[in-house]
Scaffold this motif. Structure first.
Motif, short mmCIF file in Angstrom:
data_model
loop_
_atom_site.label_atom_id
_atom_site.label_comp_id
_atom_site.label_asym_id
_atom_site.label_seq_id
_atom_site.Cartn_x
_atom_site.Cartn_y
_atom_site.Cartn_z
N ALA A 73 0.83 -1.21 0.00
CA ALA A 73 0.00 0.00 0.00
C ALA A 73 0.87 1.26 0.00
O ALA A 73 0.59 2.22 -0.73
CB ALA A 73 -0.93 -0.01 1.20
N MET A 74 1.94 1.26 0.80
CA MET A 74 2.82 2.43 0.85
C MET A 74 3.60 2.58 -0.45
O MET A 74 3.83 3.71 -0.92
CB MET A 74 3.78 2.30 2.03
CG MET A 74 4.70 3.50 2.21
SD MET A 74 3.80 5.06 2.53
CE MET A 74 3.37 4.83 4.27
N LEU A 75 3.99 1.47 -1.06
CA LEU A 75 4.72 1.53 -2.32
C LEU A 75 3.89 2.22 -3.39
O LEU A 75 4.38 3.09 -4.12
CB LEU A 75 5.08 0.12 -2.76
CG LEU A 75 5.92 -0.03 -4.04
CD1 LEU A 75 7.28 0.64 -3.88
CD2 LEU A 75 6.08 -1.50 -4.40
N ILE A 76 2.59 1.85 -3.47
CA ILE A 76 1.72 2.40 -4.52
C ILE A 76 1.22 3.80 -4.17
O ILE A 76 1.24 4.71 -5.01
CB ILE A 76 0.53 1.45 -4.75
CG1 ILE A 76 1.03 0.12 -5.32
CG2 ILE A 76 -0.51 2.08 -5.69
CD1 ILE A 76 -0.03 -0.96 -5.41
N ASN A 77 0.77 3.99 -2.95
CA ASN A 77 0.14 5.27 -2.56
C ASN A 77 1.13 6.32 -2.10
O ASN A 77 0.79 7.51 -2.08
CB ASN A 77 -0.87 5.03 -1.43
CG ASN A 77 -2.09 4.26 -1.90
OD1 ASN A 77 -2.33 4.14 -3.09
ND2 ASN A 77 -2.87 3.74 -0.96
N GLY A 78 2.33 5.91 -1.72
CA GLY A 78 3.31 6.85 -1.20
C GLY A 78 4.53 6.97 -2.09
O GLY A 78 4.77 8.00 -2.73
N VAL A 79 5.32 5.91 -2.16
CA VAL A 79 6.58 5.93 -2.90
C VAL A 79 6.37 6.24 -4.38
O VAL A 79 7.04 7.11 -4.96
CB VAL A 79 7.33 4.59 -2.73
CG1 VAL A 79 8.61 4.59 -3.57
CG2 VAL A 79 7.65 4.34 -1.27
N ALA A 80 5.44 5.53 -5.02
CA ALA A 80 5.20 5.72 -6.45
C ALA A 80 4.67 7.12 -6.76
O ALA A 80 5.03 7.72 -7.78
CB ALA A 80 4.23 4.67 -6.97
N GLY A 125 -5.06 5.34 5.07
CA GLY A 125 -4.98 6.78 5.28
C GLY A 125 -3.55 7.26 5.42
O GLY A 125 -3.18 8.33 4.90
N LYS A 126 -2.73 6.50 6.11
CA LYS A 126 -1.33 6.87 6.29
C LYS A 126 -0.58 6.88 4.97
O LYS A 126 0.25 7.76 4.70
CB LYS A 126 -0.66 5.93 7.29
CG LYS A 126 -1.16 6.10 8.72
CD LYS A 126 -0.57 5.06 9.67
CE LYS A 126 -1.13 5.24 11.09
NZ LYS A 126 -0.62 4.22 12.02
N THR A 127 -0.87 5.89 4.11
CA THR A 127 -0.19 5.84 2.82
C THR A 127 -0.65 6.96 1.89
O THR A 127 0.16 7.51 1.13
CB THR A 127 -0.39 4.48 2.13
OG1 THR A 127 -1.77 4.28 1.81
CG2 THR A 127 0.09 3.34 3.03
N LYS A 128 -1.93 7.29 1.95
CA LYS A 128 -2.42 8.40 1.12
C LYS A 128 -1.84 9.74 1.59
O LYS A 128 -1.52 10.60 0.77
CB LYS A 128 -3.95 8.44 1.15
CG LYS A 128 -4.62 7.26 0.45
CD LYS A 128 -4.30 7.21 -1.04
CE LYS A 128 -5.04 8.30 -1.82
NZ LYS A 128 -4.78 8.18 -3.28
N LEU A 129 -1.68 9.90 2.88
CA LEU A 129 -1.05 11.11 3.40
C LEU A 129 0.41 11.16 2.97
O LEU A 129 0.92 12.24 2.61
CB LEU A 129 -1.15 11.15 4.92
CG LEU A 129 -0.49 12.36 5.61
CD1 LEU A 129 -1.09 13.67 5.13
CD2 LEU A 129 -0.60 12.24 7.13
N ALA A 130 1.08 10.03 2.97
CA ALA A 130 2.47 9.99 2.52
C ALA A 130 2.58 10.44 1.07
O ALA A 130 3.54 11.12 0.68
CB ALA A 130 3.03 8.58 2.69
N GLY A 131 1.60 10.05 0.25
CA GLY A 131 1.59 10.49 -1.14
C GLY A 131 1.44 12.00 -1.26
O GLY A 131 2.12 12.64 -2.07
#
Length: 293
Positions: A73-80, A125-131
């Motif tokens: 989830a973090m890879l797609i919503n944040g890192v990418a 939510g955390k991953t979307k905020l990271a994005g």
């Protein structure tokens, strides 16, 4: 205007691909062409296309599954998302990205504004905020459009789930102590297009002057139960299997990911900046169901 669009098989992306055809040349990239789970592929694709604008409608959206797949989830919503922003900066493009009400914890008594401090309570939510933070840190011209309770007549969403369950079950139990504003995927696409229609010839400069986070949801508010009732009012009276729609509490419907009790987002900034607003959620829903859009 050359627009690179991701997430074209999703609810919002599917609508965007059609709506944006009147705005510019839309180059829709599918997952096999640019997989956000493999961020290294992002730079070469964007460098090859050299768009003026990148609209990222792709995301990891399985809220409960994200609790057991936090890295993906973090890879797609944040890192990418950060990689897309960096690639956009390299080719001089602007960026539009979609985010969520889940960046907030839902404890506020009134609608959230763009100035409220995010405090996500689940992995999604955390991953979307990271994005969001990744885009801002790159410094690319951007619009981050937060929306909520997205539905439509394709994909996986609450509207289609309720219509399906009405055919299969005599009783449906729906949470009544979480509030928000159901927002039609096509309206999100149309508002995005309306924003871009205001752009002069150079879309990068236009977005640079408007850069920021904006809330984009339907007007009004409701609970999941009341939303379900509005969808199913005719189903209950018809010959379909459904006989009873029951309101329950969040505690009676445990999920892997916690949900905010209050998902309301205030849209005043969008209205003041672009002169745009979305109608009441009930009017939009009636349009969708009545006309089978």
């Amino acid at each position: 205007m050359k627009i690179l669009l991701t997430g074209v098989t999703g609810q919002v992306g599917w609508e965007l691909q059609r709506t944006l055809m009147t705005v510019g040349e839309v180059i829709a990239v599918k997952r096999h062409q640019m997989d956000l789970a493999e961020p290294d592929t992002i730079f070469s694709i964007i460098a090859e296309i050299k768009p003026n604008l990148i609209i990222n409608a792709a995301a990891y959206t399985a809220v409960d599954r994200a609790e057991s797949e936090p890295e993906l989830a973090m890879l797609i919503n944040g890192v990418a998302v950060g990689a897309i922003a960096q690639a956009a900066a390299r080719v001089g493009a602007a960026m539009i990205h979609y985010s969520t009400d889940y960046v907030f914890n839902g404890a506020k008594a009134t609608a959230y504004t763009e100035l409220d401090q995010p405090n996500p309570q689940n992995i999604y939510g955390k991953t979307k905020l990271a994005g969001e933070q990744a885009i801002i840190s790159v410094g690319v011209p951007y619009l981050i459009l937060r929306t909520s309770w997205v539905y439509g007549l394709r994909g996986k969403n609450f509207l289609l789930t309720m219509l399906k369950l009405a055919q299969e079950r005599e009783e449906i139990r729906v949470v009544d102590d979480q509030i928000g504003a159901p927002t039609w995927s096509r309206m999100i696409a149309e508002i995005t297009a309306q924003i871009l229609f205001q752009s002069p010839q150079n879309v990068t400069d236009f977005i640079a002057n408007k850069s920021g986070i904006y809330h984009l949801t339907a007007s009004g508010q409701t609970s999941w139960y009341e939303f379900a009732k509005a969808i199913l009012v005719d189903d209950i009276k018809s010959s379909r299997k459904l006989q009873r729609l029951l309101a329950i509490t969040t505690a009676e419907y445990p999920t892997a990911a916690s949900r905010p009790a209050n998902s309301l987002l205030e849209n005043k900034k969008l209205s003041h900046t672009f002169g745009l607003f979305l109608p009441d959620w009930e009017k939009i829903l009636d349009l969708v169901i009545t006309n089978n859009y």
